[in-house]
Design a protein around this motif. Sequence first.
Motif, mmCIF file in Angstrom:
data_model
loop_
_atom_site.group_PDB
_atom_site.id
_atom_site.type_symbol
_atom_site.label_atom_id
_atom_site.label_comp_id
_atom_site.label_asym_id
_atom_site.label_seq_id
_atom_site.Cartn_x
_atom_site.Cartn_y
_atom_site.Cartn_z
ATOM 1 N N ILE B 122 -9.751 79.294 -18.084
ATOM 2 C CA ILE B 122 -9.291 79.280 -16.696
ATOM 3 C C ILE B 122 -10.151 78.325 -15.878
ATOM 4 N N ASP B 206 -12.033 80.073 -9.693
ATOM 5 C CA ASP B 206 -10.613 80.226 -9.985
ATOM 6 C C ASP B 206 -10.145 81.661 -9.857
ATOM 7 N N VAL B 207 -11.014 82.603 -10.185
ATOM 8 C CA VAL B 207 -10.611 83.999 -10.089
ATOM 9 C C VAL B 207 -11.870 84.856 -9.951
ATOM 10 N N PHE B 229 -8.554 89.557 -10.168
ATOM 11 C CA PHE B 229 -8.018 90.472 -11.178
ATOM 12 C C PHE B 229 -8.391 91.863 -10.708
#
Lengths: 423, 423
Positions: B122, B206-207, B229
């Motif tokens: 990712i 990114d996350v 998440f």
Amino acid sequence: MDGDAHDITAQMRSIGAAARDAAAALACAGAEARRGALEAAADAIEARAPEILAANAQDMAAAEARGLTAAMLDRLRLDEARLRGVAEGVRAVAAQSDPVGEVIADWTRPNGLRIRRVRQPIGVIGVIYESRPNVTADAAALCLKSGNAAILRGGSESFHSSGALLDCVAEGLRVAGLPEACVQRAPTTDRAAVGAMLGEMTEFIDVVVPRGGRSLVERVQREARVPVFAHLEGICHVYLDAAADREKALRVTLNAKTRRTGVCGAAECLLIDGAAPGLGAEVLDALIDAGVEVRGCAATRALAPRAKTAAADDYGREFLDMIIAARVVDGVEGAIAHIRRYGSSHTEAILTEDDAAAARFFERLDSAILMRNASTQFADGGEFGMGAEIGIATGKLHARGPVGAEQLTTFRYLVEGDGLVRP
Amino acid sequence: MDGDAHDITAQMRSIGAAARDAAAALACAGAEARRGALEAAADAIEARAPEILAANAQDMAAAEARGLTAAMLDRLRLDEARLRGVAEGVRAVAAQSDPVGEVIADWTRPNGLRIRRVRQPIGVIGVIYESRPNVTADAAALCLKSGNAAILRGGSESFHSSGALLDCVAEGLRVAGLPEACVQRAPTTDRAAVGAMLGEMTEFIDVVVPRGGRSLVERVQREARVPVFAHLEGICHVYLDAAADREKALRVTLNAKTRRTGVCGAAECLLIDGAAPGLGAEVLDALIDAGVEVRGCAATRALAPRAKTAAADDYGREFLDMIIAARVVDGVEGAIAHIRRYGSSHTEAILTEDDAAAARFFERLDSAILMRNASTQFADGGEFGMGAEIGIATGKLHARGPVGAEQLTTFRYLVEGDGLVRP
């Protein structure tokens, strides 16, 4: 927040609550009901063509009075042929294999625990788009096919056309015995409706899909409190490597730029290997002969004197027109560096017979789609064999590349034991 | 923003920029380099045990002085055995099959266009967690295995322990010739570092994966400008259907509640089919006999007079203790309605021999994990055969259920033609 915005937020939240309930019903409706709804909607679009075209004429008159460009008017315009195309598009989605309930994986652990990973709808999808009325039908069809409720917010220019198309979708839902709230739209084109979808409906909307130009996407990324399937512009690059085949290079570059200039897979920048001046000049000349305006760096203009001078912001720009930026770079590494700086992670192509150069290009770039010796215009769900799509996602999470019905699903684990306990 | 917060944001952004560069290098490093880094890190954790335990003693002393609860102190404590477990965990991740570069799908279109869907990292993953120092090693290992750079921000209680473990990860990276910036942490436990990760580093992260209690997760969901998440609490339900097998029901319910009460897969609420008063009473008695405090509705207390009265907020509550909420419901529909209202989309189990009831339970609930006749304590990446995990994701997008190395990847399309153009 002024009174109006407050009212709009309240209205949108009530739409969201209805969508959430409809999504729960839809998730349990069978594949046949969803297919039937789409087929009935397609029938209704054909049966009600006169009223849809009348609504479109109303939108067109307002748009002309507002002085929209010819290109924008063309995107807005519906006629009988285009409307048949819209209905056929809905039927094509209806005919696709159904993603909901698909068993993606199924395994049994040594202790006997059986685990299945099963595809399911995401829930409620918000779609924010600009003026093309056909997006209304496409988005509704893809959301329904994947078992999701949809909340649509289209551009003000197509308000009446979209409304008439949505009436057909509602008729399809009624025929199939599904709640009409499965597909709703913002009751107004006020921008406050977008604000509500992005920030005030987190418990009702699972993901937002923006479709539109840079200012819309930037607003969505700035304001969204819900997950977004990013759809940045398609700033697609074609890199002409010194080891490219001449015929393929000419054919692919011309197709990537000129087949259709208004699609997100159209090439917007040509990068020429400095070690291939002869081939570079030929490709540039072919583009210019085809009517393309080339905007290049000094080295580009040395190869093609008819090229214009590129401004700094011509790199990383989505022209969607018969214009291409061009730059001479230092081999595949130079191309990679340029794309990493200016690309939008959509689609890039390398033209080369050199496997090592192609491997490097594939390895070092992380755009959603990387191509070798093929036109960037293949960046399309249909061309990938994935069916209709709501767009090409450029983000990294969940959906990437063409976003069709399957990409609008998630999954859950269904686990079965026979009274199993964990030691 | 005061001066300090401004400084922290600047420091965090510089960490982010370094992580972005390291991620680009890591994505191209081979599987062997990543595996080697993890093995060397595990060796370092064992070799440096005295200094890690000394750092942990420093954290423990501060925590005791601050009056942390015994449970919190226990989570913070490292000893030689636990440290060996941490090193073994890192080695187990190293030994897993490598997800990066895996060809997920490979097909050729009728026109000859070959399309491959290939797994890739990712990019940069932010992990925000509370006090367990082992999460530092686990998160670093999973991110590295999946080719992602990591920015960690652990709880202040474990600051020294985490730092000592990260030194071992850095040594592993050096041994493998990978940039140390592949795994970094916030230089401070100031909450401004969390704010920076959530809102000021969108181009670098990114996350974000939050691991912690309700207040942390709520803050992340409220403030995040980057994808998250989601890891909500595990408010896991067990529904005892009238058609349950007596032996299985007793065994599974006791295991789901009592095997370990501090894990997110522990059962927090027992729903009893009103049509099964006898079995319900037996299961309640077994729980109480095992030392579990049952907090029930009036109907529950009629079945088990030793049960206490549930407060309204005992439903939807994560006890992580020898306490369970209980309620008598009207069959599987009643259980579904309760779970839809109070659940956290983590894991729910039905105990029944009735296929129709199980099918209904599986169809109408959309938790990440649904179980039949098996203990909710199986909600674990290792038990699923998926290897180590960073947690059980309760969101719907990208990662759901156990989040292991594979779930920390995305993909791209690699497309090859032979000079193909789109008609």
